[in-house]
Design an enzyme around this catalytic site. Structure first.
Site, mmCIF file in Angstrom:
data_model
loop_
_atom_site.group_PDB
_atom_site.id
_atom_site.type_symbol
_atom_site.label_atom_id
_atom_site.label_comp_id
_atom_site.label_asym_id
_atom_site.label_seq_id
_atom_site.Cartn_x
_atom_site.Cartn_y
_atom_site.Cartn_z
ATOM 1 C CE LYS A 95 3.220 -7.026 3.446
ATOM 2 N NZ LYS A 95 3.829 -7.659 4.639
ATOM 3 C CB SER A 130 5.980 -4.856 6.280
ATOM 4 O OG SER A 130 5.641 -6.229 6.138
ATOM 5 C CB SER A 179 4.777 -7.986 8.740
ATOM 6 O OG SER A 179 6.077 -7.465 8.810
#
Length: 454
Positions: free
Chosen positions: A74, A149, A173
């Site tokens: 990420k 996210s 997330s």
């Protein structure tokens, strides 16, 4: 071939690490233009690293526990020499000057970093639509959000672009996009994985964790990244072997709980699919009981009040002097909303009224979570209460925040939680969320392994 079988085939010279990397480069090049899971690619370094691993294997030298497995990371986790932007124009030119602790551990065990994945800007979102790179598609339900996210990390696994990815989970997330994309996502007990090198959203809630298509990928990743870090004040000691339960086929002696309060806020179609997955756990020997949770309505406001204040504090370093731009001048709407709210709540005349009360509410919620788990091994239920919306569909902030109602609980309580595919509603994946007591992470992996082995 699951992840651990691939690892064995590389170590046994049945395939090479370089072949594994080349395969994923081909898949990414074929699919990424339409899915937008990767925002930064690391092909050259990945191939060089693979060649070194293959050379060690050919020479009979010892190789790491991840030898030749390919990771996506990420874009809010520091990787040296890659643009670690957190999907924000604020950091569009920020090149990582060091590796986060989790990256160091992956590289030490001969894991290979193939690139950085898309996300909501600064992890502030549940859809991966707020990224400066544009939205990520859901490979399992094209045209719909992948969740957020960590949507790019989930989508990369769903599209089979790499073996394992890392995400961060502040209020769901990791688990939210795992549910929407039909993959496995895992948020460890708070403190089991070092946050050193993570661009924080809310430091008392954030936790790094993995995604994979099968429990062996999750277990291998956790065996590497779960470790004490003396540079991190919240870090815990652990000697869990997460691969020890991968062959389990029975849950005899395990007590699992469902909570009607979670069921009542969830779409009926999702509940039906989740119930079938829960019945499989019962068929495998688990005893099913009911528990109640009396403070569900407190969870979202408590979570967001804490999030706003801690995010505002975290963003004060983005002032345009040391690196990047001044965040308020270039950030998106949701990030700016959280900064403004955090700024307001942080003011002396409001801190007692809102933030301190939120911390008191978190203590209340944490006590109830511990009480729920006191006499059971796991709590099982839906991960997300509704199906993912179509990309570009207009939602109010409150409608967007509602995705998190069942996932913020684990962050507020600091407990481990994971999501595994329960089935589909209208051809859209839905996840089964499994939660456990702090440091009982292995029980979640065991339940996931039993589900996968049925």
């Amino acid at each position: 071939m699951n992840v651990i079988e691939k690892l064995n085939s590389i170590q046994n010279k049945e395939m090479t690490a370089k072949e594994n990397v080349e395969h994923f480069i081909k898949v990414i090049d074929e699919k990424n233009d339409s899915i937008n899971a990767f925002v930064e690619k690391n092909y050259e370094a990945a191939l060089k690293q693979a060649e070194k691993i293959d050379e060690k294997i050919a020479n009979g030298e010892k190789v790491g526990c991840l030898s030749g497995l390919v990771f996506g990371i990420k874009a809010n986790i520091n990787v040296e020499d890659l643009i670690v932007s957190a999907a924000s124009k604020t950091l569009e030119n920020y090149k990582g000057s060091y590796n986060a602790t989790v990256i160091e551990k992956i590289l030490e065990e001969d894991g290979i970093i193939i690139g950085l994945t898309n996300m909501d800007e600064f992890a502030a979102g549940s859809s991966t639509e707020t990224s400066m790179y544009g939205p990520t598609e859901n490979p399992a339900a094209m045209g719909r959000i992948p969740g957020g996210s960590s949507g790019g990390s989930a989508a990369a696994i769903a599209a089979e672009m790499c073996d394992i990815t890392l995400g961060s989970d502040t209020g769901g997330s990791i688990r939210n996009p795992a549910s929407h994309c039909g993959v496995i996502g895992f948020k460890p007990t708070y403190g089991l994985v070092s946050r050193q090198g993570l661009l924080d959203l809310s430091m008392s809630l954030d936790q790094i964790g993995p995604f994979a298509n099968d429990p062996s990928g999750i277990a291998l990743a956790l065996n590497t990244i779960v470790d004490y870090d003396s540079s991190e004040c919240t870090s815990l000691h652990s000697d869990i072997d997460f691969t020890s339960v991968l062959e389990e086929k029975s849950l005899e002696g395990m007590k699992i709980a469902v909570c009607n309060d979670f069921i009542e806020v969830t779409d009926d179609k999702i509940n039906k699919v989740v119930n079938k997955a829960i019945q499989k756990l019962v068929d495998a020997g688990a005893e099913l009981v009911e528990v109640s949770f009396n403070h569900l309505e407190l969870c979202l406001p408590t979570y967001y009040l804490i999030n706003y204040v801690e995010f505002f504090s975290a963003t004060r370093k983005y002032d345009g002097r040391d690196y990047g731009y001044r965040i308020e001048e270039v950030c998106g709407e949701e990030v700016l909303r959280r900064i403004k709210m955090g700024s307001l709540i942080s003011q002396k005349e409001y801190s007692g009224k809102y933030y301190k009360k939120a911390l008191q509410a978190r203590s209340l919620i944490r006590n109830e979570i511990n009480a729920m788990l006191e006499n059971v091994d796991l709590i099982v239920g839906p991960t997300v209460p509704k199906l993912p919306h179509k990309i570009g569909e207009e939602l109010t902030p409150m409608e967007m925040y509602a995705y998190d109602i069942l996932t913020v609980i684990a962050n507020l309580g600091g407990i481990p939680a994971g999501s595994i595919k329960a089935g589909e509603v209208d051809d859209i994946p839905v996840g089964l969320q499994i939660q456990a007591k702090p440091l009982d992470d292995l029980k979640i992996i065991k339940a996931m392994s039993v589900l996968s082995n049925l």
